[in-house]
Design an enzyme around this catalytic site. Structure first.
Site, PDB file in Angstrom:
ATOM      1  N   LYS A   1       0.971  -1.157   0.227  1.00  0.00           N
ATOM      2  CA  LYS A   1       0.002   0.135   0.181  1.00  0.00           C
ATOM      3  C   LYS A   1       0.913   1.267  -0.093  1.00  0.00           C
ATOM      4  O   LYS A   1       1.984   1.153   0.161  1.00  0.00           O
ATOM      5  CB  LYS A   1      -0.851  -0.292   1.198  1.00  0.00           C
TER       6      LYS A   1
ATOM      7  N   ARG B   1       3.746  -6.432   8.902  1.00  0.00           N
ATOM      8  CA  ARG B   1       2.903  -5.467   9.514  1.00  0.00           C
ATOM      9  C   ARG B   1       3.405  -5.068  10.879  1.00  0.00           C
ATOM     10  O   ARG B   1       2.871  -3.662  11.117  1.00  0.00           O
ATOM     11  CB  ARG B   1       1.278  -6.142   9.631  1.00  0.00           C
TER      12      ARG B   1
ATOM     13  N   ASN C   1      -1.975  -0.490   7.474  1.00  0.00           N
ATOM     14  CA  ASN C   1      -1.358  -1.691   7.808  1.00  0.00           C
ATOM     15  C   ASN C   1      -0.313  -2.073   6.794  1.00  0.00           C
ATOM     16  O   ASN C   1       0.277  -2.999   6.905  1.00  0.00           O
ATOM     17  CB  ASN C   1      -2.288  -2.812   8.105  1.00  0.00           C
TER      18      ASN C   1
ATOM     19  N   HIS D   1      -1.879  -5.912   1.654  1.00  0.00           N
ATOM     20  CA  HIS D   1      -3.107  -6.573   1.366  1.00  0.00           C
ATOM     21  C   HIS D   1      -2.645  -7.908   0.637  1.00  0.00           C
ATOM     22  O   HIS D   1      -1.818  -7.591  -0.107  1.00  0.00           O
ATOM     23  CB  HIS D   1      -3.938  -5.855   0.427  1.00  0.00           C
TER      24      HIS D   1
END
Length: 192
Positions: A8, A102, A112, A115
């Protein structure tokens, strides 16, 4: 088995380190793409979370900058990714999975950092989303083995047996011709 892993926006600056760690932990990288999702694309990708309370926050987060999607392969990929990436809840990851990605890079449940696909069906859909030309509906190893055992090996054994009896000058060409002529799946065309 195949899975999709997304870095992310807040962790893509660590992508080289993360990619190295993935390879060191036995994950095979089949494909990768760096892209910036539109809100519409993110909504389509996360449609299964549409009714969750923090959906809008998630969409704003994943569209806040570029992401990197990795198409990965490994035998026990879902179990291994779950351990390697860690749980979604960052505080829990930091306490119980201290070496997980994470725990290292995540901030909270939404921010976090990652994915990843959790099962075969999800992986198939997610891989198709980012890599539409990749075939994900391939037969399992067991199905492929059964197909070979039932459909290929019997004909091949007959061809190899005939090859040993015939002992031609060019065995490869002879076997190729024999397989073409004796193919049990070859359609029979009758002249009118």
């Amino acid at each position: 088995m195949n899975a999709l892993l997304i870095l992310k926006p807040d962790v893509i600056q660590h992508s080289i380190t993360i990619k190295t760690q993935l390879k060191e932990n036995g994950f095979k990288l089949l494909n990768e793409i760096k892209t910036k999702l539109t809100p519409e694309q993110a909504t389509d990708f996360y449609q299964h979370l549409l009714d969750t309370p923090k959906f809008n926050e998630l969409i704003a987060y994943v569209t806040s900058g570029p992401i990197i999607a990795f198409h990965l392969q490994k035998d026990k990929i879902y179990e291994d990714l779950n351990f390697f990436i860690g749980p979604e809840e960052n505080a829990y990851a930091k306490e119980h999975f201290k070496k997980s990605l994470r725990a290292v890079y995540g901030t909270d449940t939404i921010v976090n950092g990652f994915h990843f696909s959790s099962d075969v069906e999800t992986a198939s859909r997610e891989i198709q989303f980012f890599f539409p030309r990749f075939l994900t509906n391939l037969p399992s190893l067991d199905h492929a083995h059964l197909f070979l055992q039932d459909a290929i090996y019997p004909t091949l054994v007959m061809g190899l047996t005939a090859l040993c009896k015939e002992k031609p000058q060019d065995p490869v060409a002879w076997l190729g011709d024999w397989l073409l002529n004796k193919n049990p799946n070859k359609p029979v065309i009758e002249e009118p």
